[in-house]
Design an enzyme around this catalytic site. Structure first.
Site, PDB file in Angstrom:
ATOM      1  N   GLY A 137      45.165  32.097  34.693  1.00 14.05           N
ATOM      2  CA  GLY A 137      46.183  32.220  35.732  1.00 14.05           C
ATOM      3  C   GLY A 137      47.461  31.480  35.353  1.00 14.05           C
ATOM      4  O   GLY A 137      47.564  30.891  34.276  1.00 14.05           O
ATOM      5  N   ILE A 168      45.744  34.208  25.028  1.00 16.20           N
ATOM      6  CA  ILE A 168      44.672  33.257  24.892  1.00 16.20           C
ATOM      7  C   ILE A 168      43.481  33.687  25.766  1.00 16.20           C
ATOM      8  O   ILE A 168      43.654  34.333  26.799  1.00 16.20           O
ATOM      9  CB  ILE A 168      45.117  31.835  25.307  1.00 16.20           C
ATOM     10  N   CYS A 214      32.156  32.174  21.163  1.00 10.14           N
ATOM     11  CA  CYS A 214      30.711  32.096  21.340  1.00 10.14           C
ATOM     12  C   CYS A 214      30.191  31.108  20.317  1.00 10.14           C
ATOM     13  O   CYS A 214      30.584  31.159  19.153  1.00 10.14           O
ATOM     14  CB  CYS A 214      30.099  33.469  21.095  1.00 10.14           C
TER      15      CYS A 214
HETATM   16  C1  FMN Z   1      36.837  36.213  35.716  1.00  6.56           C
HETATM   17  C2  FMN Z   1      37.235  36.320  34.278  1.00  6.56           C
HETATM   18  C3  FMN Z   1      36.379  36.946  33.372  1.00  6.56           C
HETATM   19  C4  FMN Z   1      36.711  37.056  32.025  1.00  6.56           C
HETATM   20  N1  FMN Z   1      35.856  37.686  31.175  1.00  6.56           N
HETATM   21  C5  FMN Z   1      36.185  37.799  29.856  1.00  6.56           C
HETATM   22  C6  FMN Z   1      35.337  38.504  28.966  1.00  6.56           C
HETATM   23  O1  FMN Z   1      34.297  39.064  29.351  1.00  6.56           O
HETATM   24  N2  FMN Z   1      35.701  38.580  27.650  1.00  6.56           N
HETATM   25  C7  FMN Z   1      36.871  38.029  27.180  1.00  6.56           C
HETATM   26  O2  FMN Z   1      37.151  38.155  25.982  1.00  6.56           O
HETATM   27  N3  FMN Z   1      37.714  37.394  28.021  1.00  6.56           N
HETATM   28  C8  FMN Z   1      37.395  37.251  29.335  1.00  6.56           C
HETATM   29  N4  FMN Z   1      38.268  36.608  30.199  1.00  6.56           N
HETATM   30  C9  FMN Z   1      39.548  36.067  29.683  1.00  6.56           C
HETATM   31  C10 FMN Z   1      40.725  36.999  29.974  1.00  6.56           C
HETATM   32  O3  FMN Z   1      40.588  38.231  29.297  1.00  6.56           O
HETATM   33  C11 FMN Z   1      42.053  36.348  29.550  1.00  6.56           C
HETATM   34  O4  FMN Z   1      41.995  36.040  28.179  1.00  6.56           O
HETATM   35  C12 FMN Z   1      42.363  35.072  30.313  1.00  6.56           C
HETATM   36  O5  FMN Z   1      41.916  35.160  31.640  1.00  6.56           O
HETATM   37  C13 FMN Z   1      43.853  34.705  30.289  1.00  6.56           C
HETATM   38  O6  FMN Z   1      44.655  35.643  30.967  1.00  6.56           O
HETATM   39  P1  FMN Z   1      45.100  35.538  32.531  1.00  6.56           P
HETATM   40  O7  FMN Z   1      45.626  34.152  32.746  1.00  6.56           O
HETATM   41  O8  FMN Z   1      46.110  36.611  32.722  1.00  6.56           O
HETATM   42  O9  FMN Z   1      43.856  35.757  33.321  1.00  6.56           O
HETATM   43  C14 FMN Z   1      37.939  36.500  31.559  1.00  6.56           C
HETATM   44  C15 FMN Z   1      38.806  35.880  32.464  1.00  6.56           C
HETATM   45  C16 FMN Z   1      38.475  35.785  33.817  1.00  6.56           C
HETATM   46  C17 FMN Z   1      39.436  35.118  34.761  1.00  6.56           C
END
Ligand code: FMN
Ligand code: FAD
Ligand code: FES
Lengths: 264, 290
Positions: free
Chosen positions: B219, B192, B132
């Site tokens: 992803g 991450i 942030c």
């Molecule tokens: C739709 C979406 C919403 C997310 N919202 C948050 C959030 O509110 N707070 C946060 O710390 N990370 C948020 N993330 C990040 C995920 O927690 C995670 O760090 C990131 O997606 C990487 O993991 P992945 O590739 O398995 O999705 C969000 C990710 C996605 C895709």
């Protein structure tokens, strides 16, 4: 609302055939509950998902049920991108992933209002299922669909007593399906409108019904990642300044609650 | 697979969810009690909570890429009061421990959020989303070790609960930021978060597709980047690491563990498969206990 079994499960393509510009897909979903009209499923092919243009699709795709009983589900789709392209090429017997039924469907009209079902394009499937439900419950309905041309309108040949409009005038009314809706509402406004279709059409229906004080239930579409409320990606703006998730708050929403139907 | 100790919590397996990628309340309404009976994660991480309610970004909020997606959701949430009043009682009823993720743009805001979470027995640990912008510098708090250290010095005394710092990958040296978090008393780090990304509308306009203009990429497309960052951080700090980014199968989770992670979070894969968390835990168990 029918609850979905938790997680994605394997369905099997029972048949797929082309009717004009659309593909009608029949799936075997042995363990799934029957969907309610307006509910949808997230679908993905088990193999070759990601093998299309730009190495997409990656996420599953949302499709409204056109019907579903006794472990069989019916869908209608148009090949417009890598996801629908892959699904349109499913082979009989091929497995696919499905999650659902999802979302809130249509509700019965109140106060003796007559149902008018106005749709277009790939908005046809939920209205076909709703129409069937109304007929089975002895409720007379008006059904009207708009299509681009003859090839798209071909799918409506099997529907009973349906009004058709086409953009090119090749079948039925030459013009918009909302012209047909205006005609019906002018004739007798004591109605509830049910609508599903392209954003421009839905927005026109929303304005028309809100302006005339006619209750309308709109089945919305939106880009979705999950379909079960997890990503907050599928939102549409509400009149109170907040956003609704189409997948869990909808896909059927009251016209009066919506600020507008977004173009995507 | 033996239970995992994470900051004093005993977890049944090492798989949790990434913040903001699973809404356990909405999912319960969709899937019913089966969700709680087969809850996919060993602990549940809430989406990011801010002090004031946020509506989130205007749509469109999603863009699909090759093997991944960009989101510009904009952290919609009910605000701290709304979270404590309407969401916390439901999340407290989940069959697994609750980790609450919070974000503020100043140290004072983060202190208020952390102090409020500290009073809640149902909250077992607090995750700080530091992706942030700092209101003074405009830089993401978590992109700059100095500004992160400053925030941590203010926040750390506000709670005795475990504090997890969710690191942003959008920085020059993530291990340096992780070291700063550890030095100022973080109990764990997670990474991450999403990689900054954008997409243009189809056609020739060149206009941004996303309502929020830029978004975050997640992803399988980011998995290799995530693995490198998790390795770098785990090599640098001695506190536990939650590794995430593109995990889709047990093998990917095992790679995160081999890179030094204690827990592995699943985000985007849950969108494709709502029960991905339990599937990945099962696959991991098979890999670790041949
Ligand atoms: C739709 C979406 C919403 C997310 N919202 C948050 C959030 O509110 N707070 C946060 O710390 N990370 C948020 N993330 C990040 C995920 O927690 C995670 O760090 C990131 O997606 C990487 O993991 P992945 O590739 O398995 O999705 C969000 C990710 C996605 C895709
Ligand atoms: C509840 C619901 C019910 C639906 N029911 C049906 C149905 O019954 N039948 C049917 O045919 N369709 C239905 N749809 C629409 C269908 O889900 C979409 O058309 C489908 O997702 C298209 O996928 P695609 O890969 O073929 O096309 P895409 O390439 O995804 O293109 C679809 C649209 O998405 C946008 N877009 C283009 N590229 C991207 C990208 N990379 N990332 C994000 N967006 C992009 C563009 O606006 C494009 O017009 C429904 C949608 C919803 C939400
Ligand atoms: S599609 Fe993910 S919340 Fe609606």
């Amino acid at each position: 609302m029918s609850l979905a079994p938790f997680g994605r499960r394997r369905g099997v393509c029972a048949s797929i055939r082309k009717v004009g510009s659309y593909h009608l897909l029949e799936l075997v979903d042995r363990d799934g509950p029957d969907p309610e009209p307006g509910q949808f499923y997230m679908l993905a092919a088990v193999s070759g998902w990601g093998a299309g243009t730009d190495e997409r699709p990656f996420l599953p795709r949302a499709f409204s049920a056109m019907g579903g009983t006794d472990g069989r589900l019916w869908f209608m789709l148009e090949d417009i991108g890598p996801g629908t392209h892959r699904l349109a090429r499913l082979q009989k017997g091929e497995p696919l992933w499905l999650t659902g039924p999802l979302g809130h469907g249509f509700r019965m009209p109140q106060d003796g209002r007559r149902p008018i079902l106005t749709g277009g394009g790939v908005g046809v499937p939920p209205l076909v299922m709703w129409s069937q439900h109304l007929v089975e419950h002895g409720v007379a309905r008006t059904l009207q669909f708009g299509f681009r041309d003859t090839s798209h309108a071909a799918v409506a040949a099997s529907f009973d007593s349906v009004q058709i409009a086409t953009d090119d005038g090749s079948v039925g009314h030459h013009g918009l399906v909302t012209d047909l809706l205006v005609r019906e509402l002018d004739r007798d406004p004591h109605a509830t409108v049910y609508s599903c279709g392209p954003p421009g059409m839905l927005e026109a229906v929303r304005r028309l019904c809100v302006d005339r004080g006619i209750p309308a239930q709109l089945a919305l579409e939106s880009g979705m990642a999950c379909g079960f409320g997890a990503c907050f990606g599928c939102v549409v703006p509400l009149v109170d300044g907040s956003y609704a998730r189409v997948c869990v708050d909808g896909p059927v929403l009251d016209a009066t609650a919506l600020d507008h139907v977004p173009a995507h | 697979m033996p239970p995992v100790d994470f900051c004093g919590m005993e977890l049944a397996h090492p798989i949790v969810n990434g913040s903001g990628t699973f809404d356990a309340i909405a999912a319960h309404a969709v899937f019913g009690d089966a969700l709680h009976e087969h809850f996919p994660f060993a602990a549940f991480v809430s989406k990011t909570i801010t002090i004031a309610p946020r509506a989130g970004n205007p749509p469109p909020r999603l863009w699909e890429t090759a093997s991944g997606m960009i989101n510009s959701i904009g952290l919609p949430n009910k605000g701290l009061a709304g979270y404590l009043e309407s969401d916390l009682p439901k999340l407290a009823a989940l069959p697994v421990p609750l980790i609450t993720n919070v974000m503020g743009s100043t140290a004072a805001e983060l202190c208020e959020l952390v102090a409020a979470c500290d009073e809640q027995d149902a909250i077992r640990a607090i995750e700080l989303n530091v992706s942030c912008p700092n209101v003074k510098t405009g830089l993401d708090i978590g992109a700059d070790p100095v500004s992160l250290a400053e925030v941590m010095r203010a926040v750390r005394p506000r709670t005795r609960k475990p504090l997890i710092v969710k690191l942003t990958p959008n920085t020059a040296d993530v291990a340096l930021v992780a070291a700063a978090a550890e030095a100022e008393g973080a109990d764990a780090v997670s990474l991450i978060n999403t990689l900054r990304a954008t997409a243009q509308k189809p056609g020739a306009s060149g206009e941004p597709w996303l309502g929020g203009v830029t978004g975050g990429m997640s992803g399988p497309a980011v998995r290799a980047v995530a693995l490198a960052q998790v390795s770098a951080v785990a090599a640098r700090v001695s506190i536990p690491v939650i590794g995430m980014g593109g995990v889709q199968r047990g093998e990917h989770a095992a790679q995160m563990l081999r890179a030094g992670a204690t827990l592995v979070a699943v985000g985007t894969e849950s969108f494709r498969d709502p029960a991905a968390g339990s599937r990945i835990a099962r696959e991991l168990r098979r890999l670790l206990e041949p």
